[in-house]
Every structure is written in C-alpha cells, then in structure tokens.
Scaffold this active site. Structure first.
Site, mmCIF file in Angstrom:
data_model
loop_
_atom_site.group_PDB
_atom_site.id
_atom_site.type_symbol
_atom_site.label_atom_id
_atom_site.label_comp_id
_atom_site.label_asym_id
_atom_site.label_seq_id
_atom_site.Cartn_x
_atom_site.Cartn_y
_atom_site.Cartn_z
ATOM 1 N N LYS A 120 46.446 33.829 35.617
ATOM 2 C CA LYS A 120 45.541 34.629 36.443
ATOM 3 C C LYS A 120 46.141 36.000 36.692
ATOM 4 O O LYS A 120 47.248 36.128 37.208
ATOM 5 C CB LYS A 120 45.264 33.948 37.793
ATOM 6 N N HIS A 174 46.409 41.621 32.360
ATOM 7 C CA HIS A 174 46.054 43.014 32.681
ATOM 8 C C HIS A 174 47.277 43.858 33.044
ATOM 9 O O HIS A 174 47.169 45.087 33.148
ATOM 10 C CB HIS A 174 44.991 43.070 33.778
#
Length: 386
Positions: free
Chosen positions: A288, A292
């Site tokens: 999670k 990014h």
C-alpha cells in the site's frame, strides 16, 4: 471644480482607437463581463494568499482545537473564548480573538461550522464554532489516530525545506529533499528520530483509515495463508488484516530501522530487509502506497522480486491512488495531484501513476494478469497475478 481625468496616451481614446483601425479590439475589451472578471480576480487573490490555510490547520492540530470542540459533545458549538479556556496555560488575553480569526478561516474552508449570535451588552456578534463533516478525520478516533499527523508531517521543517529547492531542481535536476538533506527521505528517517516518529505516525493514521475500509470491501484475502506486507512500517496494516482473517500468517517487511520500533503483534512476524534485494516468500504480497515512492526502474526491481517470492497463481495486492490522465477539479483529483508533486520534491523518482501505467509495470515485471478490483476512499485495490 474637480479636474476631469485624461489619458496621457492618445491611443487610449476610444475615437482614436477607431480611427487607427482598432475598433474591434476596443469593442472586445468593453464586452468583457465585469462580474466574471471580478470572480477571476477574487480567485487569483485566493491563490496568492493561500498559505495561511495550511499553517492555521497545523496550529489547530497542535492546539487540538477540533478535539476541544468534539469533547463538548455532538452538534455542540463553542465560542473562541470557551475554546481558549480549555487550552493549557492560555495566559494570553488576546488568545480568544486570535482563535476566532483562525476558526473563521477554517469555516470558509468548511472544516468547521459557524453560527453568529447576538453579543448582548458587549455589542456586535459572538461566533460559535462546531465540527463540519470533514473535521472528524482530524480528531483522534477510537484507534487514537487522525489525519492530523499527515498535516504535521507535510508542515514539518524536513519537508518544508525541500520546497525551497524546487526551482533549482527544475533547472538543474535532482530531488529537492536530497539537495537539502544530502540523502533520500527513507535513509533520512534513520538519522532523525523525531522525523521518523512523525513519519510513522502519519503513515499509521492514514493506513488505519484505509485498511479498515479495504478489509470490509475487498474479498481477496480469503484463502491466503501467508501474506507479506512490503513496506509495512510498524505492522498496523497486518494487525487489521490478520484480526479479520486469523488464519493468515503475516510477515511485516520493512527496513531494519523501521522494524526495530514495531510492536509485538499476534500472528505477525517482523522481518527487516531491503525490497530491492529480495522479498520474503508468501502466498500473496501486499503493498500500500509503496510503488508511488519510486521510479519505474525501482518499481520494476521490486515487482520482479515479488514475482520470485510468489508461487504459481500467487498475486501482489497493490493499493494506490490512480492518477487521471486529464486534470479534473474534484477534491480527489486535487489531492492526487498535490501528492504527486509532493513525491516529486521528496522521493527518488516517486510519482502517482495512471491505471495504464500500473498495468505496464505489471506486464513488464512478468505478471500474467492485471486486475483492478475495487475503489475504496480514493484508492484502487489492484491485483497483479502471476
């Protein structure tokens, strides 16, 4: 008699414009909607003066102003004087007036509600403030977390200093955070205990909200026996997952300086290591808000290590926001774009990605199938199937 103002430039005169063949430009200028132009200017003013809002939000978090209002009870509203009285050692006689101005600003952003009541003998009005719906995310909940820690992280000196190097990074290259601190944000955590604590608290607060929603909506944890959480921090995500799926053996995998602060969690083993080197084996791997933080090259290295650690038909469960290819003006689109630019200033190649870019990464790492499963509070749960 008042002097009639005149233009110092003859070409500004309407008749002169017409004589010079500029009648069309003149008419276009005077056809502009004054109200629309006023609105544009007012919006420009808001942009030019937007710094006070995040600064006041940070101070409100530090003083627990929203928590004080929440303690008064559901739907209660308090005056600034009542809120000031609840502050520890509030010896400043100007505190109520200062708080009133700060809360007024928060009301314009719909963080708090406001009702103006008659001030009685004192004259004027007294404003009373309550919690708007969004405020609950900035007040500690039953888990003791809020998004206030995320504000404290972003407003902290370590991150704020990075912005001063953004122009230099655009012109010369490099990562603003690295230019200020001499290393990337993840290694910096190991050198600054205070920053490390704030960072972990912010990640914990956000993760707790999201993972509880994911566990209720996403059914892909069923039939998993061994789940590896890559970049799992202090293990709180696995705590939620394993409490809902007791048959799962959780492996919380993160850097050693993170793992050393992780508490004991039943059914969860903490393992220190480097995801760019290798990843513990599992039936499934959970990530999670990890991809990014990194460039495509780093992501591919991690995903290939995930592929090696999985059995046939195993999967990586990726939870990330999905960048929309064309900008929108919704709150979510703004939040994703803001985070994307934060990553640009702080992470080694980090960025928010579109769904197409995630699919490209999955295929390049060797996965046979890319499956976006569900959307939860701004995040997509995506499966990369081996």
């Amino acid at each position: 008699m008042a002097e009639i103002p005149t233009s110092s430039n003859p070409s500004d005169d309407p008749e002169t414009q017409k004589l010079n063949g500029n009648e069309e430009d003149y008419d276009h200028h005077h056809d502009e909607d004054p109200e629309s132009d006023d609105e544009n200017y007012e919006y420009a003013l808001q942009i030019a003066e937007m710094l006070p809002f995040p600064m006041v939000m940070q101070t409100a978090i530090e003083l627990d102003l929203l928590g004080i209002i929440a303690t008064a009870g559901p739907d209660r509203q308090l005056s600034a004087a009542e809120i000031a009285a609840a502050l520890p050692a509030a010896g400043n006689p100007d505190a109520p007036a200062m708080l009133d101005r700060m809360l007024y600003l928060l009301a314009t952003y719909s963080v708090v509600t406001c009702t103006a009541v008659d001030g009685g003998a004192s004259g004027g009005v007294v404003r009373k403030y309550g919690l708007a719906p969004v405020a609950k995310y900035f007040v500690s909940n039953e888990d003791g977390v809020s998004l206030g820690a995320l504000i404290s992280l972003n407003q902290g000196q370590a991150f704020l200093a990075s912005w001063s190097k953004l122009k230099e990074a655009v012109l010369e290259g490099g990562i603003p955070f690295n230019k200020v601190h001499g290393m990337d944000v993840f290694h910096y955590q190991g050198t600054d205990p205070r920053f490390n604590k704030i960072f972990n608290k912010a990640m914990y607060g956000q993760s707790t909200y999201i993972i509880k929603k994911i566990v209720r909506r996403y059914k892909g944890f069923e039939n998993i026996q061994r789940l590896v959480d890559v970049g799992g921090g202090l293990g709180h995500t696995l705590r939620v997952i394993t409490s809902n799926y007791p048959s799962i053996k959780g492996i919380n995998f993160d850097l050693p300086h993170v793992i050393q602060h992780a508490p004991t969690i039943p059914g969860v083993e903490h393992v220190g290591g480097d995801m760019f080197e290798s990843i513990p084996n599992g039936d499934a791997i959970f990530m999670k808000c990890i991809l990014h933080d990194w460039s495509d090259e780093h992501c591919l290295k991690t995903l290939k290590n995930c592929y090696k650690a999985l059995p046939r038909k195993g999967k990586v469960i990726v939870v990330q926001m999905n960048m929309i290819e064309e900008p929108q003006t919704t709150p979510l689109a703004k939040a994703i774009s803001q985070l994307d630019v934060c990553l640009m200033t702080q992470s080694p190649g980090g960025k928010e990605r579109t769904r197409r870019e995630f699919q490209t990464l999955a295929e390049a790492a060797g996965f046979a199938e890319f499956n976006p499963v569900c959307h939860v509070a701004g995040f997509w749960v995506m499966e990369f199937l081996k």
